[in-house]
Enzyme design. Sequence first.
Site, short mmCIF file in Angstrom:
data_model
loop_
_atom_site.label_atom_id
_atom_site.label_comp_id
_atom_site.label_asym_id
_atom_site.label_seq_id
_atom_site.Cartn_x
_atom_site.Cartn_y
_atom_site.Cartn_z
N ASP A 402 0.87 -1.15 0.00
CA ASP A 402 0.00 0.00 0.00
C ASP A 402 0.92 1.22 0.00
OD1 ASP A 402 -2.25 1.59 0.41
OD2 ASP A 402 -1.87 1.62 2.55
N GLU A 671 -8.12 15.40 7.07
CA GLU A 671 -9.08 16.37 7.58
C GLU A 671 -8.44 17.23 8.65
OE1 GLU A 671 -12.48 14.25 8.97
OE2 GLU A 671 -13.41 14.36 7.00
N LYS A 737 -15.75 18.61 -0.64
CA LYS A 737 -14.31 18.44 -0.63
C LYS A 737 -14.04 17.06 -1.19
CE LYS A 737 -12.39 16.98 3.10
NZ LYS A 737 -12.08 16.89 4.53
N ARG A 777 -0.77 15.22 -1.90
CA ARG A 777 -2.15 14.75 -2.04
C ARG A 777 -3.01 15.96 -2.31
NH1 ARG A 777 -2.90 9.82 1.02
NH2 ARG A 777 -5.00 10.32 1.60
N ASP A 1004 -1.57 -0.82 5.80
CA ASP A 1004 -1.87 -0.37 7.15
C ASP A 1004 -3.35 -0.10 7.38
OD1 ASP A 1004 -2.07 1.92 5.59
OD2 ASP A 1004 -1.68 3.18 7.33
#
Lengths: 1472, 369
Positions: A402, A671, A737, A777, A1004
Amino acid sequence: MSAVSKRVSITTCLALSPAYCPICTGEENPNRHYVNNKIKTTKYTLLSFLPKNLFEQFHRFANVYFVFIALLNFVPVVNAFQPELALAPVVFILSVTAIKDLWEDYRRHRSDKEINHMDCLVYSRLEKRYMEKYWKEVRVGDFIRLRCNEILPADVLLLSSSDPDRLCHIETATLDGETNLKQRQVVRSFYDLDCEFDPLKYNSIIECEKPNNDLNRFRGYIIHRSGRRDALSKDNLLLRGCTIRNTEEAVGIVIYAGHETKAMLNNNGPRYKRSKLERQMNVDVFWCVIILLVMCLFTAVGHGLWMFQYGDKRPVFDVLSPDGRDLSPIMSAIYLFLTMIIVFQVLIPISLFVSIEIVKICQVYFIHQDLDLYDEETDSHLQCRALNITEDLGQMQYIFSDKTGTLTENKMVFRRCTVAGVEYSHDANARRIAMYQEMDSEEEECMSHGGTLPRRDSVTSYQSAHVVLRSHSTKSHRRTGSRAEAKRASILSKHTAFSSPMEKDVTPDPQLLDKVNECSSQMDFMRLHRQPMSQLTSDLADIIDFFIALTICNTVVVSSPNQPRHKVRMRFELKSPVKTIEDFIKRFTPSRLTSGSNSSSSSSLNRSSNRGCSSLLSSPSADSTLTKLNEEQFSGSLEHTFSAVPPSYDGKTSSNLEEGELRYEAESPDEAALVYAARAYKCSLVERLPDQVTVELPHLGKLNFELLHTLGFDSTRKRMSVVVRHPLTDQITVYTKGADSVIMDLIKPPDTGRKTLKKIVCRTQNYLNLYAADGLRTLCIARKVLSKEEYACWLQHHLQAETAIQGREELLFESALRLETNLHLLGATGIEDRLQDGVPETIASLRKAGLQIWVLTGDKQETAVNIAYACKLLDPEEEILTLNADSQEACALLLEESLHYIQAKFLCSSGDQTTNAFHSNFAPVETYPFSSSHISPFSVHRLGLVIDGRTLAYALDKSLEDKFLAVARSCRSVLCCRSTPLQKSMVVKLVRNKLKVMTLAIGDGANDVSMIQVADVGVGISGQEGMQAVMASDFALPRFRYLQKLLLVHGHWCYSRLANMILYFFYKNAMFVSLIFWYQFYCGFSGSAMVDQWYLIFFNLMFSAFPQLITGTLDKDVSAETLQRLPQLYMSGQNSEEYKPYMFWMNMIDAFYQSLACFFIPYFAYADSDVDLFTWGTPITTIALLTILVQLGIETKTWTWVNWLSIAFSVALFFTVALCYNASCPTCYSPSNPYWTMQKLLQDPLFYLLCTITPIAALLPRYFYRACQGTLFPNPVRVGRQLDKLPADTRRNILGLSRVTVGSPLRAEPPFLSLNKLSPESWNNKDQRSIAGSKTSQAKQAAASQTEEKGQISPPARMEKHFSDLFPLAPSELDALPYTKNDPPLPGTPQPPSAKDSECFRRTLQLSDQSVNVSTPLVSQTDSIQLNLAPDRASECVRFRRSSETGLRPDGTVQPACRTAQQEEQSLHTAL
Amino acid sequence: MMASSYNAKDEDGHHSGSVSHGGAGTAKSKKPDNTAFKQQRLPAWQPILTAGTVLPAFFVIGLIFIPIGIGLYVTSNNIKEFEIDYTGVNVDSPCYTCANNFSWNSTTSCSCTVNFTLEQPFENNVYMYYGLSNFYQNHRRYVKSRDDRQLNGDATALKDPSNDCEPYRKIGVETIAPCGAIANSLFNDSLELYYVEPSGALNAVPLAKKGIAWWTDRNVKFRNPAGVDLPTAFKGTAKPVNWRKPVYELDPSDPDNNGFINEDFIVWMRTAALPTFRKLYRIIHKNQSSTSTLPSGRYVLNITYNYPVLSFDGRKRMILSTISWMGGKNPFLGIAYITVGSICFFLGVVLLIIHHKYDTRSNSADIPN
């Protein structure tokens, strides 16, 4: 919804007060028929232990076999041993296992008891009050009063809470490891209770679904007396094992108890997997059985013939059977067959299984104890959750990883943003983040001194002092400097999830800060002067909206650190309500938040309806809401409504006070990062209630946003929205968002004439690409203003969806889709997710170890690619193959073309091979030995494959999966972006099943669970995203980088130890048993044994058991340091080099030879003498033992004192036991009765002479073979061992040299690592074609190759040469070790291609100089290949682009990667 | 021997962490102990088997083994041994008639005489063996067919021996003593040796009956049952089927050598390992005088032929042998040592060649600088 039908009715006719429900009178609780809360995780009771445990043990076939053998001894005609004695080993093995089980069960029992006897307050209907009771006495339907910090004893439906918002906060850390608080709500019908909940008044029936293990789902109804039904959801359910926080008191009713609780249902012990080695071993155990049967058959036939030759004349020594009958040769042969099975039973190693388990437990223990796998920061070390697949770690071939949280830290740091098309680069912020990084490294240097950090005041922003102060705790928090400090830091941060100072302290961009200030002061001004907000310039409005969106469009919970877990209450009492809008407040803010005096019945109506909107819970009546909306329209004249403080209020001081005090707890770190970022701009989240969010803005003070709906995030929509009533404009506003790819598509197409908007969108897209290129990101923030009518219309549907019983999720999903359209783009953010420590190094060395690393991530392609570059997964040297397709056909075509492309490269490189033969020594880097797989070997090139989720979905289709695999496996690295959890597991499954390779999945988060479960070995990172991955995993690591040591060192050791031990076991038993077999030729095949039965039975169990266990646990073929520095050594495990099928047979042959030597040397030495059976057999036993031990000595690579001790102990034990046994009883131990035999032998010089010569003669071939092998065919492991033997500093120099070269981008390989055997390329054209499914005569000639170019060797290689001259043990010397000579370049041997292959490539493929879709600016100098395919012109429009252009530059002057413009391009090239 | 180095890894670099913070961490930490054992850093000897490192071992083994082998061979050759087969398979052999007429059921014994000549005198004690071939005393059911407790004089076992003795456990109601197949098949030829004086007179060679069994066997393992005298002790028991006389009359000449402690019986009861075996029959003790124990010359062996072996194609031999410190005559061990030593030496040479041809580089890696 099938779940609905499964409902069981917990007819909680609960405590209808006696007057109403006579049936229940006097009864404590009417739900007695449900399970109680007592838990019992033990498997056995005292009584059932023996039968049950035996039953379980007999599930293992081997045990049944051994018991069968032992019982066979009781049959008189076959009995070979004393029956009681024959039982001994079986009983021993069974009892060892039984004791282990018993102990484990006892521990479970103890913990159960402890848990069962915890206290809680249960309502007693008789006493009419709450009473202390044990957990185990809690029943379904009981009312439980829970206090703060109490642990929930069962799954409880929340009926009342002391919290004014009727909320209850729980911490679910024990359940899923998430440390943030979760809110749970009181069941709707009990919401309005203003007084305390009275269980006596409760008279409703609860119907809910059957107990299941889904933590995130709960459905049910509560049916009231009135017949009204209220839906129940997981938001009402408090789960067993969670802790109540922040809530003084709560009352609930038990729904599921004991084993039916979700926590218990999720608790399914350790997993059982069978390792590859064990599977291989089982095959050989099967062969042993065959050998055993053959031997028995041979003996039986021999006996029959031997009897036959005497005919009727029965010799005196052929004793009749006990009953005096004369046996026919055939009958006695049959009996003898059974006897021989008993005598030879040792061949099937009874102790092998037990020994393997012991060794594995020891191995696990040592892995646990490894300091290098211990993470000081979290005080956690590696956990082995699966005890029996340690050796699989040494055989991995593919790693599926991942990205987020695994490769990266999952510590989201706000990095930069763009608002309304203007980029705010946040340079100071970047410096700040860089500083943390520096500090990390700096601290490492000064760690040993323990000194304090030099104070760094380089930060220019006004927050610098603050930042530096913080940085100290960061340092200790993040690094393993000192444990105490780390501990302190972790205590500090314990109460807030995801909030290291680095994430919290965002340095604002001065420009943006000015704008925010300007904007808010303007708004303040406007508010004062009662001007409509619409006068604000759209730029500024966007900015303020942007920050409001950052602040409220989330599910962050606010808490204060001083009183941990206590919600900060901003009471309205504190503020003086603005008189003019008091009317409005009454109407629109929940009455309980006002001073309370003016609460009225009308407001309660509003309240309930508001609530209905604010959550996903069903609202009782959609009508009331609509009514309310109509009402609102009338009251629409109330324009300027402020719930905030009057202007005189000094917002600044208050904000300073609160600065740093509020803590935010978010479900995802993104967030929190955004909220912290907004706070840096003085736009801070102050409070969040279910139906209201309070935000503090500069100049404006606190604003209350009425929260109408929260449309939560889901992975399909990839966005979340909140619907609020904006307090300043009183408009119903939707803030969304989400991932840029989805948001951008939802942006309202700019109206004609509004060029600026279009420009903004273009620019934002441009910046987004940039962010992604930086590995950030990206999230887009958008807004939508709804008119009342639109809202009313939508709300109607939405309420229907919420109240729907069937398919509620789908309906809600659709409803959300309907709302999130025609958005207005506000801006975008870039959040940095920093790489974990040591990730690039780990990936580099894992790759050198021959592991294929695939990254499967849900992130967007650009981000993923850039992270991949950052962690060295992709190499700037490599060509990148990007597969983006829109349809199945396109995907098929793309794959086809990729295959052709790869083959074309082969063709070219094969042409150059003669000229490049010289380089063969340098080049075996990427040859990946596929010897273990059955499919034709593809070699791995310097090629990266990037594929997105949609294309992956097509590629995973049955028809294409072979092609996909063919492409993917010839690439060095594969990156799957935008993949769903299901796709992740499908990819793993596909690779595992089709390629027959060993796969490891590491992740994870919950989204990795399926992948972890599918892989051969699942590794969970016990990181920030909770424990789900860990729960599903076989191994749990604190950090990704530990994977390196886990695989390269422990994996290698475990594998090589176990493989050697298993082989040794087979050898040992075969050797010992065949001694008896040879004897059959001299005892008329009568099944007689010269070895005393005691020795025969205990030989395996006692005399020869310990040294092999020690060696199996402690032997190290190569030191940890060397293994880590020379990852290539790992390949020996991948190729199963320690235990190949032929080795079993080699060992068997060797065992037969050795037993011949051990049998016949004593035979001839004692031939025709007066020696008796056991005086002759005892030396043979001794000799066999010595031979076996010395054999172990030859195979042992590391001799520690433990090894010496164990061998000495074994020998001493044998002689001691023999002497004691032979002196103990002159009349016992029939038939051998070996009284005084050993004592007599020890006086006989012949005995010593035999014990000297026989082991030497027996072991001579093996010793000689090992020596020759070591010299003539040294494998890499041996070279590693040789390195180990060098003095420490010399070794360090050599290994250091390799580190130097690892760092250099061009030559990833230190030259002496060409020790890798060049795997002979056996190209199987047929296979290849069937996989490739492609025509091509090219493929036939295609040779393995790699794209390393001639020119690249130059500078660093020369440097290396230089180094090698400096050190006497230069790698060049090692490099020239003989076997490279022995491996003349085969036709298929991978050759480093020259620059010519790019030439050739040019010839083959159409060249184009510009491409719109360059993947990254980082790779500007790279060859990047884009396979772009337009679906509409699928047939001919496949182009390979060699893009050497510069890509997007930060200044934004290049390629207008504007979204809309791009779309046109896309129709040509379909770049997604 | 092998190239080796005790490789105590530097531990200095490792314990900085735990030592410095040991005091601070009063709180329980999961941190593993930094000990050499737990961290798998125990000092270790790591031999690497290559031609270079191993070849000294081969030479050393060769050099040690060859002399030992020669010594053993010489010792074995110095042992004098004489063997004569008296089975009577051939028509011209003296015992031919006995061999063919005799069976277990015969009541009268058959005698025959074998003449032989010793070329060389036998010095020191001479051991007289009888040898049997093709006699599977190691047969599984045969080996088990005895009761050690009975042989140890246990009174209950005497009356009720173990089932292992079946089918030689009881005759009717009487138990067999000693029971079992081994005892039943006791070798019962008697051999007498006469030296033929040059004058022609027969001079009986004194044969010692005692001292042929293990001391522990005669004194610990085998005991007669308690009783006033042997016949009463064995009262109520039957002799084994094949025996002519009961167990307490085995040696009429020496009352102490009767019952279970009869040494011929004890020797027989120690079952041979291989189908061709010899058992010690008598000892000819060394003369006090200076003459040899058995001077060279002609001898006569008088055989009371009681034991039939032809039915299973067996052979009977009489062996006279002196012994050395390493036992009887057996050149095998000496030859084995010489062979193994030579092979080792040869392999050593091969390894030397290999080493010189291929191993130089890696060897240089062994010895840096």
